[in-house]
Design a protein around this motif. Sequence first.
Motif, short mmCIF file in Angstrom:
data_model
loop_
_atom_site.label_atom_id
_atom_site.label_comp_id
_atom_site.label_asym_id
_atom_site.label_seq_id
_atom_site.Cartn_x
_atom_site.Cartn_y
_atom_site.Cartn_z
N VAL A 100 0.85 -1.19 0.00
CA VAL A 100 0.00 0.00 0.00
C VAL A 100 0.89 1.24 0.00
O VAL A 100 2.06 1.20 0.38
N ILE A 101 0.32 2.35 -0.43
CA ILE A 101 1.00 3.64 -0.42
C ILE A 101 0.08 4.64 0.27
O ILE A 101 -1.15 4.56 0.15
N TRP A 102 0.67 5.53 1.05
CA TRP A 102 -0.13 6.48 1.82
C TRP A 102 -0.04 7.87 1.21
O TRP A 102 0.90 8.21 0.50
N SER A 103 -1.05 8.66 1.49
CA SER A 103 -1.06 10.07 1.08
C SER A 103 -2.01 10.81 2.00
O SER A 103 -2.74 10.21 2.80
N PHE A 104 -2.01 12.14 1.91
CA PHE A 104 -2.95 12.97 2.66
C PHE A 104 -4.06 13.42 1.72
O PHE A 104 -3.83 13.63 0.53
N SER A 105 -5.23 13.57 2.29
CA SER A 105 -6.37 14.01 1.47
C SER A 105 -6.16 15.46 1.03
O SER A 105 -5.60 16.27 1.75
N ARG A 117 -3.81 3.53 -0.28
CA ARG A 117 -4.23 2.96 -1.57
C ARG A 117 -3.35 1.76 -1.86
O ARG A 117 -2.15 1.75 -1.56
N SER A 118 -3.92 0.75 -2.47
CA SER A 118 -3.15 -0.46 -2.78
C SER A 118 -2.21 -0.22 -3.94
O SER A 118 -2.52 0.51 -4.88
N ARG A 119 -1.03 -0.83 -3.88
CA ARG A 119 -0.08 -0.80 -4.99
C ARG A 119 -0.28 -2.00 -5.90
O ARG A 119 0.16 -1.99 -7.06
N ARG A 120 -0.87 -3.04 -5.40
CA ARG A 120 -1.08 -4.28 -6.14
C ARG A 120 -2.25 -5.04 -5.52
O ARG A 120 -2.82 -4.57 -4.52
N ALA A 121 -2.58 -6.17 -6.10
CA ALA A 121 -3.66 -7.00 -5.54
C ALA A 121 -3.23 -7.52 -4.16
O ALA A 121 -2.10 -7.98 -3.99
N ILE A 122 -4.13 -7.43 -3.19
CA ILE A 122 -3.83 -7.83 -1.81
C ILE A 122 -4.75 -8.98 -1.43
O ILE A 122 -5.98 -8.90 -1.60
N GLN A 123 -4.17 -10.05 -0.92
CA GLN A 123 -4.95 -11.22 -0.54
C GLN A 123 -5.62 -11.01 0.82
O GLN A 123 -5.13 -10.24 1.66
N ALA A 124 -6.74 -11.68 1.02
CA ALA A 124 -7.43 -11.62 2.30
C ALA A 124 -6.51 -12.13 3.40
O ALA A 124 -5.87 -13.17 3.26
N GLY A 125 -6.41 -11.37 4.49
CA GLY A 125 -5.56 -11.75 5.61
C GLY A 125 -4.12 -11.30 5.48
O GLY A 125 -3.33 -11.47 6.42
N GLU A 127 -1.03 -8.86 5.57
CA GLU A 127 -0.73 -7.64 6.32
C GLU A 127 -0.51 -6.47 5.37
O GLU A 127 0.15 -6.61 4.34
N LEU A 128 -1.07 -5.32 5.73
CA LEU A 128 -0.84 -4.10 4.96
C LEU A 128 0.45 -3.46 5.44
O LEU A 128 0.60 -3.17 6.62
N CYS A 129 1.37 -3.24 4.51
CA CYS A 129 2.66 -2.66 4.86
C CYS A 129 2.92 -1.42 4.01
O CYS A 129 2.67 -1.42 2.80
N ILE A 130 3.42 -0.40 4.66
CA ILE A 130 3.86 0.79 3.95
C ILE A 130 5.40 0.78 3.93
O ILE A 130 6.02 -0.12 4.49
N THR A 131 6.00 1.75 3.28
CA THR A 131 7.43 1.91 3.37
C THR A 131 7.75 3.13 4.21
O THR A 131 7.08 4.16 4.10
N LEU A 308 5.04 -1.35 -8.54
CA LEU A 308 4.54 0.01 -8.72
C LEU A 308 5.15 0.94 -7.67
O LEU A 308 5.14 0.64 -6.48
N HIS A 309 5.69 2.07 -8.12
CA HIS A 309 6.23 3.05 -7.17
C HIS A 309 6.18 4.44 -7.78
O HIS A 309 6.22 4.62 -9.01
N GLY A 310 6.10 5.43 -6.91
CA GLY A 310 5.92 6.80 -7.35
C GLY A 310 7.12 7.37 -8.08
O GLY A 310 6.97 8.24 -8.94
#
Length: 353
Positions: A100-105, A117-125, A127-131, A308-310
């Motif tokens: 996932v990637i984070w941003s401010f509204s 927001r997801s960077r790729r398909a995420i499976q159920a269960g 863990e969501l990880c940011i950098t 995927l990366h910014g």
Amino acid sequence: AALCSLTKEDVGPSSKIKPTNLVSPEVQKRILCLYHEAVEEISTEAATLVETFDLKASAAKVDELIRAWILNCFDHSDKPQGYAAYFGASFMSHSCDPNVIWSFSEGMVPQDTFILRSRRAIQAGEELCITYLPELGLLHSAAARKRELQASKSFICTCERCGPGAVEPDLCRGYRCPSCNQPSLFHPGPLNGKTLSSAFCKACKQQVSAEDADRLISVERELQDRLELLDKQVEKKLVSKVLKEEEVQMLLRMVGDSAPGSVGPQHWLCERLWSHLSEYYEQKQREEDACRMQRLRVDYARKGYPSLHGELAWLLEAEADLLCRTAGLGTNQGRAPGLHDSDVRRIAQRATV
């Protein structure tokens, strides 16, 4: 930021801190719940803040707040430089291959909402990880990322890209193979901490000798030293005023996008060099060379970290801006006089697809 995490009970009657910058005890308690190292010895900075701002809060408490912010804050703005802390988001784990990637509204209510927001398909269960790194940091070598995270966040990264249990070598630290001369040799550091002398070329499958490994590491170290010096020099002068043409050619001979080179081209130091040289060539009005350096940067961003990366998006945008400038187009102006459809098609063909 730590001063903006104090309560009214923490400040003295003559304090220079405005009441509007204070928080409630509940908010402060949540900030102190965030991970931070125990205060064994009060820092000079904390003691100075207590004295300068006439605080009732102990220096130990201020030190705790400083450490909580350092280890949990998110970059918020550049001008002015600002940071933000989000209670739930601060408990998210880091990965150098985040899903996932984070941003401010922006333009939403409430303002500054933390968005994932997801960077790729995420499976159920899963863990969501940011950098915890900036997007460019994902293109640095595993060793460089580990050093950065240990210095800034006080932990040693053991994610799927850094190892020691990685499934592939460091794709951001490549060399030209001494045996087949192909740029297909990658540092195996993430594979249980292996050294370069244990690496096998992906093309010819030959193992690197200890002598060749030492030579490659030596060239890599020399290139890094030269780039660190160049980084400091361009803070005060244009790169075209710092480098001479013979120095540019010497640096390019070290890089593996040509047969005599050793380091790269799929190497994070090469990307740093090409960034400087793209500016150098543009300042020298050598547009074709500037565009070539920018294309090399884009190619590295795609191969060094294929997910995927910014940074890839920003490099593509920078390449488009460079192509427009070399064609005599500004960012907000229409077609230049005399620029025909054939010229536009030629410029588009030069862009990276």
